[in-house]
Write an enzyme that holds these catalytic residues in place. Sequence first.
Site: not given
Ligand SMILES: *Cc1c(COP(=O)(O)O)cnc(C)c1O
Length: 396
Positions: A57, A110, A185, A210
């Site tokens: 952790r 998101y 992001d 992603k």
């Molecule tokens: C999917 C996504 C998230 C969240 O990510 P997780 O891995 O599903 O928790 C945040 N921002 C964007 C732009 C996303 O596409």
Amino acid sequence: MKKLTRETEIVHGIHAEPVTSLDLVPPIHMTSTFKFQDVDQGADLFSGKRDGYIYTRLGNPTVDLLERKIAVLEGGESSAATASGMAAVAAVAMTLAAPGDNFVSCSTVYGGTFALFNTDLARFDIRARFISPRLSGIREEIEQRIDAKTRFLYVETPANPTLDIIDISLWADVAGFHGIPLVVDNTFASPYLQHPLALGADLVIHSATKYLGGHGDLIGGVIVGSDRMIRHIKASYMKHFGPVMSPFNAWLILRGIKTLALRMARHSDSAFTIAERLSSHPRVAAVFYPGLPTHPGHMVARRQMKKYGGMIAFEVRGGIPAGKTVMNTVTLCTLAVSLGDCETLIQHPASMTHAVYSPAERRLAGISDGLIRLSVGLEHPDDIMGDLKQALDGIS
Ligand SMILES: *Cc1c(COP(=O)(O)O)cnc(C)c1O
């Protein structure tokens, strides 16, 4: 050695510690804890007098390798890997703000991020002040929402799910003027297409689920920024709330990243072709793709992105029923949320990823009820378009 190109850095760049240097591919350190040599050494590790591993952790060699790799790719000093993209967003917000504070966020984000900002953080009296990216005079609009309790600015670009383009330099300029950090992001672009830190952002977040992972087989996130900020996030939120990444997921993401340049180039080129062809289909009312010169953010995207990415949003004539027909009739495209996978995914934001928005909030964010979101995969674009065309032609 001379500075490597982005493509080469993506494949090489970071190497494992010398003990494991015989492996071309680093091993996965699946261990929860690490042996101490003796009591004094253990005490020195705990007090920070000595660097080393204690407990996964708090740090793990495989996760470290991924963190160093991401820092290099984003051009940041340091990085923290998290259990999911949402954990990364939460870690940043909870670290930068305390009860009574606020922050300014774009309203097109998101769905999970929107729900966290709007509901969960509000329970801790941390208030989001949303702003539509489509407002004219955006600089003044941001300024009007900033006060002495504003702790950071937050954007996503290209934005989910409308593909709005946010001018990172402009937001960074406002943030810098007020001495607060800008958080970006960068999930939709990936570090292959866009470098927010170089444009003035202070922290970058990814859902590694992603494009970084790229194969739809894991959940993960990362945060990139200065050594000081990342150390702070790790020593407090990550250590005590505990949303750390599994070493196995870190290893999978390291493997996925090796083909990031190839994948992003292909995703982008195919999406461009499909966006153009969709635009000329009589059943399609509008296509939102930053690569199209008709897109309102095209010029900014051209300035801040290398290519335009693999995500497209479009609207079908005939509203929701027609859109439903398309999503239920495709056979090659998979009806599923998430994005950035090898397979083309299609979904309906208003009823799926962005159902947490009220209808009024969706309107403010520019998410119409008929909007369809497409994550263009690595199949041949002719096959993807063929599938979409047969579905569009089938609308009665
Ligand atoms: C999917 C996504 C998230 C969240 O990510 P997780 O891995 O599903 O928790 C945040 N921002 C964007 C732009 C996303 O596409």
